[in-house]
Design a protein around this motif. Structure first.
Motif, PDB file in Angstrom:
ATOM      1  N   CYS A 139      40.778  44.611  49.931  1.00  0.00           N
ATOM      2  CA  CYS A 139      39.375  44.218  50.032  1.00  0.00           C
ATOM      3  C   CYS A 139      39.064  43.838  51.478  1.00  0.00           C
ATOM      4  O   CYS A 139      39.896  43.220  52.148  1.00  0.00           O
ATOM      5  CB  CYS A 139      39.061  43.004  49.160  1.00  0.00           C
ATOM      6  SG  CYS A 139      39.090  43.285  47.390  1.00  0.00           S
ATOM      7  N   THR A 140      37.887  44.195  51.954  1.00  0.00           N
ATOM      8  CA  THR A 140      37.419  43.722  53.259  1.00  0.00           C
ATOM      9  C   THR A 140      35.911  43.534  53.222  1.00  0.00           C
ATOM     10  O   THR A 140      35.232  44.031  52.331  1.00  0.00           O
ATOM     11  CB  THR A 140      37.738  44.711  54.412  1.00  0.00           C
ATOM     12  OG1 THR A 140      36.826  45.815  54.365  1.00  0.00           O
ATOM     13  CG2 THR A 140      39.158  45.224  54.360  1.00  0.00           C
ATOM     14  N   ARG A 141      35.413  42.843  54.217  1.00  0.00           N
ATOM     15  CA  ARG A 141      33.982  42.806  54.460  1.00  0.00           C
ATOM     16  C   ARG A 141      33.593  44.102  55.170  1.00  0.00           C
ATOM     17  O   ARG A 141      34.433  44.953  55.431  1.00  0.00           O
ATOM     18  CB  ARG A 141      33.600  41.577  55.277  1.00  0.00           C
ATOM     19  CG  ARG A 141      34.067  41.631  56.725  1.00  0.00           C
ATOM     20  CD  ARG A 141      34.040  40.262  57.411  1.00  0.00           C
ATOM     21  NE  ARG A 141      32.741  39.615  57.321  1.00  0.00           N
ATOM     22  CZ  ARG A 141      32.545  38.316  57.570  1.00  0.00           C
ATOM     23  NH1 ARG A 141      33.567  37.542  57.921  1.00  0.00           N
ATOM     24  NH2 ARG A 141      31.346  37.767  57.483  1.00  0.00           N
ATOM     25  N   SER A 142      32.340  44.262  55.510  1.00  0.00           N
ATOM     26  CA  SER A 142      31.861  45.492  56.145  1.00  0.00           C
ATOM     27  C   SER A 142      32.685  45.863  57.374  1.00  0.00           C
ATOM     28  O   SER A 142      33.048  45.008  58.183  1.00  0.00           O
ATOM     29  CB  SER A 142      30.402  45.315  56.571  1.00  0.00           C
ATOM     30  OG  SER A 142      29.987  46.380  57.417  1.00  0.00           O
ATOM     31  N   GLY A 143      32.944  47.152  57.493  1.00  0.00           N
ATOM     32  CA  GLY A 143      33.643  47.620  58.674  1.00  0.00           C
ATOM     33  C   GLY A 143      32.847  47.405  59.938  1.00  0.00           C
ATOM     34  O   GLY A 143      33.406  47.342  61.039  1.00  0.00           O
ATOM     35  N   GLN A 144      31.526  47.287  59.817  1.00  0.00           N
ATOM     36  CA  GLN A 144      30.674  47.086  60.982  1.00  0.00           C
ATOM     37  C   GLN A 144      30.551  45.623  61.381  1.00  0.00           C
ATOM     38  O   GLN A 144      29.932  45.317  62.403  1.00  0.00           O
ATOM     39  CB  GLN A 144      29.264  47.655  60.722  1.00  0.00           C
ATOM     40  CG  GLN A 144      29.188  49.164  60.730  1.00  0.00           C
ATOM     41  CD  GLN A 144      29.416  49.769  62.111  1.00  0.00           C
ATOM     42  OE1 GLN A 144      29.651  49.066  63.088  1.00  0.00           O
ATOM     43  NE2 GLN A 144      29.351  51.092  62.197  1.00  0.00           N
ATOM     44  N   HIS A 145      31.153  44.728  60.613  1.00  0.00           N
ATOM     45  CA  HIS A 145      31.103  43.334  61.038  1.00  0.00           C
ATOM     46  C   HIS A 145      31.887  43.169  62.330  1.00  0.00           C
ATOM     47  O   HIS A 145      32.923  43.806  62.538  1.00  0.00           O
ATOM     48  CB  HIS A 145      31.672  42.401  59.961  1.00  0.00           C
ATOM     49  CG  HIS A 145      31.417  40.959  60.265  1.00  0.00           C
ATOM     50  ND1 HIS A 145      32.256  40.213  61.064  1.00  0.00           N
ATOM     51  CD2 HIS A 145      30.399  40.139  59.910  1.00  0.00           C
ATOM     52  CE1 HIS A 145      31.762  38.989  61.183  1.00  0.00           C
ATOM     53  NE2 HIS A 145      30.641  38.922  60.493  1.00  0.00           N
ATOM     54  N   GLN A 146      31.398  42.300  63.194  1.00  0.00           N
ATOM     55  CA  GLN A 146      31.976  42.146  64.531  1.00  0.00           C
ATOM     56  C   GLN A 146      33.479  41.847  64.492  1.00  0.00           C
ATOM     57  O   GLN A 146      34.232  42.292  65.378  1.00  0.00           O
ATOM     58  CB  GLN A 146      31.252  41.034  65.288  1.00  0.00           C
ATOM     59  CG  GLN A 146      31.308  39.688  64.590  1.00  0.00           C
ATOM     60  CD  GLN A 146      30.346  38.677  65.184  1.00  0.00           C
ATOM     61  OE1 GLN A 146      29.732  38.957  66.215  1.00  0.00           O
ATOM     62  NE2 GLN A 146      30.211  37.518  64.564  1.00  0.00           N
ATOM     63  N   TYR A 147      33.952  41.117  63.489  1.00  0.00           N
ATOM     64  CA  TYR A 147      35.381  40.793  63.441  1.00  0.00           C
ATOM     65  C   TYR A 147      36.216  42.054  63.200  1.00  0.00           C
ATOM     66  O   TYR A 147      37.297  42.216  63.775  1.00  0.00           O
ATOM     67  CB  TYR A 147      35.673  39.771  62.338  1.00  0.00           C
ATOM     68  CG  TYR A 147      34.979  38.441  62.505  1.00  0.00           C
ATOM     69  CD1 TYR A 147      34.549  38.002  63.755  1.00  0.00           C
ATOM     70  CD2 TYR A 147      34.740  37.623  61.411  1.00  0.00           C
ATOM     71  CE1 TYR A 147      33.910  36.775  63.895  1.00  0.00           C
ATOM     72  CE2 TYR A 147      34.103  36.391  61.543  1.00  0.00           C
ATOM     73  CZ  TYR A 147      33.691  35.983  62.788  1.00  0.00           C
ATOM     74  OH  TYR A 147      33.049  34.766  62.907  1.00  0.00           O
ATOM     75  N   ASN A 148      35.725  42.932  62.324  1.00  0.00           N
ATOM     76  CA  ASN A 148      36.450  44.178  62.070  1.00  0.00           C
ATOM     77  C   ASN A 148      36.290  45.170  63.215  1.00  0.00           C
ATOM     78  O   ASN A 148      37.225  45.918  63.522  1.00  0.00           O
ATOM     79  CB  ASN A 148      35.996  44.791  60.746  1.00  0.00           C
ATOM     80  CG  ASN A 148      36.543  44.039  59.549  1.00  0.00           C
ATOM     81  OD1 ASN A 148      37.599  43.409  59.637  1.00  0.00           O
ATOM     82  ND2 ASN A 148      35.840  44.077  58.430  1.00  0.00           N
TER      83      ASN A 148
END
Length: 328
Positions: A139-148
């Motif tokens: 599971c992950t948050r959006s790939g476009q989130h700054q952390y990713n």
């Protein structure tokens, strides 16, 4: 004077961090120097706000998180260089802008949250997250989130764009569901049995472990263990909270005093402990809670180099339709 800023303050701080997270270290600064501070919280569009205010901006310093936000402030032209100061000497070079426009203050690892019950490994590489073993388990948050984006940009710096595209594709196809929520939501999903591992920042684990207002988050934290994944150099991706001197700082001398203070051993420890992060000045011990995450061997590639790959990382996320979830 901008609403929300006290005109009598000696240092005016624009920050995307909740003010209560930085107040303990600001109180210590005032106690040591006698200089007062005022903060205005700007969650989104901080650099655009400073830019729009122009030469009349009351902002003395910008405090924010993630290399992406710091680089965005630099690219917007709302920062200025600081040279020949204590902060230049105390913060390791890899956690400073190559042009002295921003400086890291604390670090956080981009790590793996793993189910204590369903994952029997205690070590992983970033490359292995794309291996078939984890199909349908991530599971992950959006790939476009700054952390990713920062993590993918670091992968590009290590292995090149082609390898990063292949890796993000493999990660996509190992997802248990479409990316959603924040890092804490990934821990919640592991607790609920929706996935077995997730990618998240270290400090969220500390926040969940100590959350008295929402005690269910303690259960999420109890369900996971932290694994420090590594690149081929044996080190783990580190991102930062940081600071920059505003381009038109009206209290420049005082602002630089604050920047130097925040790089001191005393301030680094206060700031890191308050936020479950890692001091950047070498030799300062972390809190017992943070030590419980395991040894954090911070990657020493330049964050300036990582920042240079942000656009490519974002493009890869879109090209492979990461946020649409698994495709095979």
């Amino acid at each position: 004077m901008t609403p929300g800023i006290a005109s009598a303050a000696d240092v005016n701080i624009y920050t995307s961090r909740q003010p209560e997270l930085i107040q303990p270290v600001l109180d210590a600064f005032t106690e040591e120097t006698g200089l007062s501070t005022a903060t205005i919280f700007i969650d989104k569009g901080l650099e655009q706000r400073v830019s729009a205010e122009g030469a009349n901006s009351p902002a003395d310093v910008i405090m924010t998180v993630d290399i992406g936000r710091l680089d965005a402030a630099k690219q917007e032209g709302v920062t200025q260089a600081v040279t020949g100061e204590t902060i230049n000497e105390t913060i390791p070079a890899e956690f400073q802008d190559a042009d002295n426009q921003w400086f890291g203050l604390t670090a956080r690892g981009r790590v793996v949250y793993a189910s204590k019950d369903r994952v029997d490994v205690d070590a992983l590489t970033y490359k292995e997250l794309a291996s078939p073993e984890w199909k349908g388990r991530i599971c992950t948050r959006s790939g476009q989130h700054q952390y990713n984006i920062a993590l993918i940009a670091a992968y590009i710096e290590h292995y090149g764009e082609d390898a990063a595209r292949e890796w993000v594709t493999g990660l996509r196809d190992n997802l248990a569901r479409r990316p959603e929520g924040g890092d804490r939501d990934q821990a919640k999903a592991i607790f609920a049995g929706e996935c077995d591992i997730a990618i998240g920042n270290t400090y969220y684990v500390g926040q969940m472990m100590t959350n008295e207002k929402e005690p269910e988050q303690k259960e999420w934290a109890e369900a996971i263990k932290v694994i420090m994944p590594t690149f081929d150099n044996g080190k783990t991706h580190a991102n930062i909270s940081g600071i920059a001197l505003a381009k038109n700082a009206p209290n420049k001398e005082n602002a630089i005093k604050l920047m130097n203070f925040l790089s001191s051993e005393e301030a680094q420890k206060i700031y890191a402990d308050a936020n479950y992060e890692y001091p950047l000045e070498p030799g300062i011990e972390t809190s017992d809670l943070v030590q419980g995450f395991g040894e954090f061997n911070k990657d020493d590639i330049s964050l300036s180099a990582i920042a240079s790959h942000r656009d490519a990382a974002s493009r890869i996320v879109d090209e492979v339709a990461y946020d649409s979830g698994p495709q095979s």
